[in-house]
Design an enzyme around this catalytic site. Structure first.
Site, PDB file in Angstrom:
ATOM      1  N   GLU A  99     -35.385-120.001 -23.713  1.00 37.52           N
ATOM      2  CA  GLU A  99     -35.296-121.202 -22.881  1.00 37.52           C
ATOM      3  C   GLU A  99     -33.936-121.869 -23.095  1.00 37.52           C
ATOM      4  O   GLU A  99     -33.588-122.222 -24.225  1.00 37.52           O
ATOM      5  CB  GLU A  99     -36.409-122.187 -23.245  1.00 37.52           C
ATOM      6  N   CYS A 109     -39.033-128.366 -17.686  1.00 39.12           N
ATOM      7  CA  CYS A 109     -39.869-127.366 -18.373  1.00 39.12           C
ATOM      8  C   CYS A 109     -40.317-126.276 -17.423  1.00 39.12           C
ATOM      9  O   CYS A 109     -40.451-125.128 -17.804  1.00 39.12           O
ATOM     10  CB  CYS A 109     -41.065-128.035 -19.033  1.00 39.12           C
ATOM     11  N   LYS A 168     -44.038-142.465 -29.566  1.00 39.36           N
ATOM     12  CA  LYS A 168     -42.752-142.152 -30.224  1.00 39.36           C
ATOM     13  C   LYS A 168     -41.911-141.409 -29.190  1.00 39.36           C
ATOM     14  O   LYS A 168     -42.072-140.205 -28.986  1.00 39.36           O
ATOM     15  CB  LYS A 168     -43.019-141.270 -31.446  1.00 39.36           C
ATOM     16  N   GLU A 189     -47.808-129.519 -24.635  1.00 41.38           N
ATOM     17  CA  GLU A 189     -47.068-129.070 -23.451  1.00 41.38           C
ATOM     18  C   GLU A 189     -45.706-128.630 -23.948  1.00 41.38           C
ATOM     19  O   GLU A 189     -44.900-129.465 -24.361  1.00 41.38           O
ATOM     20  CB  GLU A 189     -46.906-130.213 -22.431  1.00 41.38           C
TER      21      GLU A 189
HETATM   22  P1  NAD Z   1     -38.252-131.580 -29.067  1.00 44.33           P
HETATM   23  O1  NAD Z   1     -39.382-130.709 -29.446  1.00 44.33           O
HETATM   24  O2  NAD Z   1     -36.968-131.449 -29.773  1.00 44.33           O
HETATM   25  O3  NAD Z   1     -38.666-133.121 -29.200  1.00 44.33           O
HETATM   26  C1  NAD Z   1     -39.771-133.682 -28.537  1.00 44.33           C
HETATM   27  C2  NAD Z   1     -40.259-134.885 -29.308  1.00 44.33           C
HETATM   28  O4  NAD Z   1     -40.765-134.455 -30.568  1.00 44.33           O
HETATM   29  C3  NAD Z   1     -39.176-135.921 -29.617  1.00 44.33           C
HETATM   30  O5  NAD Z   1     -39.727-137.210 -29.481  1.00 44.33           O
HETATM   31  C4  NAD Z   1     -38.838-135.622 -31.059  1.00 44.33           C
HETATM   32  O6  NAD Z   1     -38.323-136.728 -31.737  1.00 44.33           O
HETATM   33  C5  NAD Z   1     -40.195-135.239 -31.596  1.00 44.33           C
HETATM   34  N1  NAD Z   1     -40.173-134.425 -32.825  1.00 44.33           N
HETATM   35  C6  NAD Z   1     -39.213-133.548 -33.234  1.00 44.33           C
HETATM   36  N2  NAD Z   1     -39.559-133.008 -34.422  1.00 44.33           N
HETATM   37  C7  NAD Z   1     -40.765-133.533 -34.756  1.00 44.33           C
HETATM   38  C8  NAD Z   1     -41.641-133.363 -35.864  1.00 44.33           C
HETATM   39  N3  NAD Z   1     -41.343-132.534 -36.869  1.00 44.33           N
HETATM   40  N4  NAD Z   1     -42.800-134.042 -35.894  1.00 44.33           N
HETATM   41  C9  NAD Z   1     -43.122-134.878 -34.880  1.00 44.33           C
HETATM   42  N5  NAD Z   1     -42.322-135.099 -33.814  1.00 44.33           N
HETATM   43  C10 NAD Z   1     -41.157-134.426 -33.752  1.00 44.33           C
HETATM   44  O7  NAD Z   1     -38.083-131.365 -27.498  1.00 44.33           O
HETATM   45  P2  NAD Z   1     -36.941-131.961 -26.552  1.00 44.33           P
HETATM   46  O8  NAD Z   1     -35.679-131.231 -26.825  1.00 44.33           O
HETATM   47  O9  NAD Z   1     -36.978-133.451 -26.637  1.00 44.33           O
HETATM   48  O10 NAD Z   1     -37.510-131.573 -25.111  1.00 44.33           O
HETATM   49  C11 NAD Z   1     -37.226-130.386 -24.466  1.00 44.33           C
HETATM   50  C12 NAD Z   1     -38.405-129.417 -24.591  1.00 44.33           C
HETATM   51  O11 NAD Z   1     -39.572-129.990 -24.032  1.00 44.33           O
HETATM   52  C13 NAD Z   1     -38.199-128.128 -23.815  1.00 44.33           C
HETATM   53  O12 NAD Z   1     -38.627-127.036 -24.589  1.00 44.33           O
HETATM   54  C14 NAD Z   1     -39.101-128.289 -22.600  1.00 44.33           C
HETATM   55  O13 NAD Z   1     -39.534-127.096 -21.986  1.00 44.33           O
HETATM   56  C15 NAD Z   1     -40.227-129.059 -23.179  1.00 44.33           C
HETATM   57  N6  NAD Z   1     -40.972-129.749 -22.124  1.00 44.33           N
HETATM   58  C16 NAD Z   1     -42.217-129.273 -21.812  1.00 44.33           C
HETATM   59  C17 NAD Z   1     -42.945-129.878 -20.790  1.00 44.33           C
HETATM   60  C18 NAD Z   1     -44.305-129.373 -20.446  1.00 44.33           C
HETATM   61  O14 NAD Z   1     -45.040-130.108 -19.807  1.00 44.33           O
HETATM   62  N7  NAD Z   1     -44.692-128.173 -20.832  1.00 44.33           N
HETATM   63  C19 NAD Z   1     -42.408-130.984 -20.120  1.00 44.33           C
HETATM   64  C20 NAD Z   1     -41.145-131.422 -20.471  1.00 44.33           C
HETATM   65  C21 NAD Z   1     -40.435-130.804 -21.494  1.00 44.33           C
END
Ligand code: NAD
Length: 513
Positions: free
Chosen positions: A391, A293, A184, A259
């Site tokens: 963040e 991230c 997804k 992550e």
């Molecule tokens: P997000 O949490 O908004 O979304 C990530 C994914 O989760 C998307 O596919 C979204 O559709 C899905 N999602 C959202 N709500 C959900 C739910 N209730 N149930 C299941 N899936 C759901 O994150 P984002 O804005 O897409 O990404 C940015 C974030 O990701 C930042 O906080 C960044 O630090 C983090 N990030 C972490 C790493 C790491 O390796 N630690 C790497 C890249 C990004």
């Protein structure tokens, strides 16, 4: 700003890919996907819901229980994975073009990410054939060995920053180990994910092994997390979303890899090579548009070099080249989406009340539309400031002075996150002691963020749970069943063989009679 660029041959719509076929949502629903440079809708993507997830999981489950993939030899799966890597490599320019267009990432950086995606597949292709599991012998008595088994349908949920590369980071080990998957991808950036299907078909991945459902997190993502036939969820995204997924997975006791977010410190001591440290700090927070991230988004600088550092940093930050994502000279492109742009801009405004603005602070000149934020830096930021603690995930940095090593450590550890830390010093003892004490899953000493794929990847505190990378990813996506065999006489304390008292009594009565 002129010359809005659109890649040739964009798809007319983005669909799900389930059981080897491109399909629309069962209810026909779609959502809009925007070009970050214009914020105009350039395509509609299928908006998956529970029914679509059910269909995808059923296909993946069938491929797992009946199909060849989990039963193939590691070498056979490895060949398919190498072919995937070859195809990704041979299409790196096209992948980068589409990724940059969809996400707003500068094209040169998107190209690096496409190559890293190929490398992820190649790495896990090699790792599974080199994989050896433990066998233990207790001489003459027992032999113990480990059966490594794929777990089933893995649910992979990914964010929009470097989407294709982050998808490969999960797809590579999940597939290498013989699982089947439902991916997804993030709703802001579905374009590059739609390319996996063609790549996998061409490489010979059996039907039903890879399934893709687009859609919103609260719909498609939520249904995947709550599906009883999905025993594993690998998630990358915000810490808040991670908490929700944790809660929703709890009733099913799913395996989770998380992550999450970061607010990583770059700590610069007064004995560091200043020019190298400044260059690395500028790159560390502004590369990938700051949507990274592991960005070094808090810079802690020792008092003796603080003024010079701030001046040099501000000068370079103002010179960072903001441009159109497809221009190879661009260093910072457009943020992914207007919602995210609004969030980052709100932090820029907050920062103006919390620190001394030394670069940026709004829209860059010449970019009146699209999600453009000038590389922004605030100096003299107090540790309780929101821009120090939260963040932002954009091209915005907080710079704070410190006097002693102890103070630097306290400042570095003073957030809820613990993903990465960057330390700049020429004092060997201090470097290692500081690295050991800092609360971060990954530390770079006198180094930019460069990671060997064998090393653990992951964060502590609110930045994540579990570490992937190398064999740790293989461990996450497999069960390790231990088998114990007796070699000598069985160790067999037999129960039920004691003669009951009444039998003894009867026996003695008989003897007397
Ligand atoms: P997000 O949490 O908004 O979304 C990530 C994914 O989760 C998307 O596919 C979204 O559709 C899905 N999602 C959202 N709500 C959900 C739910 N209730 N149930 C299941 N899936 C759901 O994150 P984002 O804005 O897409 O990404 C940015 C974030 O990701 C930042 O906080 C960044 O630090 C983090 N990030 C972490 C790493 C790491 O390796 N630690 C790497 C890249 C990004």
């Amino acid at each position: 700003m002129t010359d809005v660029y659109t890649p040739a041959d964009l798809p007319s719509k983005i669909q799900h890919y389930i059981d080897g076929e491109f399909v629309d949502s069962i209810d026909g629903d779609t959502f809009e996907v925007l070009n970050p440079v214009t914020n105009e809708t350039y395509v509609h993507a299928a908006a998956g819901k529970k029914a679509d997830i059910d269909r995808a999981v059923a296909a993946a489950r069938r491929a797992f229980t009946e199909g060849p993939w989990p039963r193939m030899l590691p070498r056979e799966r490895s060949r398919v994975l190498h072919r995937i890597a070859d195809i990704v490599e041979s299409r790196d320019a096209r992948l980068a073009e589409l990724e940059s267009f969809d996400s707003g990432l500068p094209i040169t950086q998107a190209l690096g990410q496409a190559r890293r995606a190929a490398e992820n597949f190649r790495f896990f292709a090699d790792l599974i054939v080199a994989q050896a599991d433990d066998a233990f012998k207790v001489p003459g008595k027992q032999m113990n060995y480990v059966n490594r088994k794929p777990i089933g349908v893995a649910g992979l949920i990914t964010p929009w920053n470097t989407p294709f590369m982050l998808e490969s980071w999960k797809l590579g080990p999940a597939l290498a180990t013989g699982n089947t998957v439902v991916l997804k991808p993030a709703e802001f950036t579905p374009l590059s994910a739609s390319l996996w299907a063609g790549i996998f078909e061409e490489a010979g991945l059996p039907q039903g092994v890879f399934n893709l459902v687009n859609g919103l997190g609260e719909d498609a993502g939520d249904a995947l997390v709550k599906h009883p036939d999905v025993p594993l969820i690998s998630f990358t995204g915000e810490s808040r979303t991670g908490q929700i997924i944790f809660g929703n997975s709890a009733p099913f006791l799913k395996g989770l890899s998380m992550e999450l977010g970061g607010k990583s410190p770059a700590v610069v001591f007064d004995d560091a090579d200043l020019e190298t440290a400044v260059d690395a700090c500028v790159f560390g927070v502004y590369s990938l548009n700051g949507e990274r991230c592991t960005a070094g988004s808090r810079i802690l600088v020792q008092r003796g070099i603080y003024d010079e550092f701030v001046e040099r940093f501000g000068t370079l930050a103002k010179r960072v080249k903001v441009g159109l994502p497809h221009d190879p000279t661009t260093e910072v492109g457009a943020l992914v989406h207007p919602e995210h742009y609004e969030k980052v801009m709100s932090y820029v405004e907050i920062g103006k009340t919390e620190g001394r603005l030394i670069a940026g602070g709004g829209r860059p000149e010449g970019f009146p539309t699209g999600n453009y934020v000038a590389p922004t830096a605030f100096a003299d930021v107090a540790p309780d400031a929101r821009i120090f603690q939260e963040e932002i995930f954009g091209p915005v940095v907080a710079i704070t002075p410190f006097d002693t090593e102890e103070e630097a450590l306290a400042l570095a550890n003073n957030t809820r996150y613990g993903l990465a830390a960057y330390i700049w010093t020429n004092d060997l003892k201090r470097a290692h002691n500081f690295a050991g004490a800092v609360e971060a899953g990954m530390v770079w000493l006198n180094s930019n963020n460069v990671r060997d794929l064998r090393t653990p990847f992951g964060g502590v505190k609110a930045s994540g749970l579990g570490h992937e990378g190398g064999y740790r990813s293989i461990d996450f996506y497999t069960d390790q069943q231990s088998v114990h065999i007796t070699l000598g006489a069985p160790h067999n304390p037999a129960f039920g063989k004691q003669v009951p008292d009444e039998e003894i009594a009867e026996a003695s009565e008989d003897a007397e009679g």
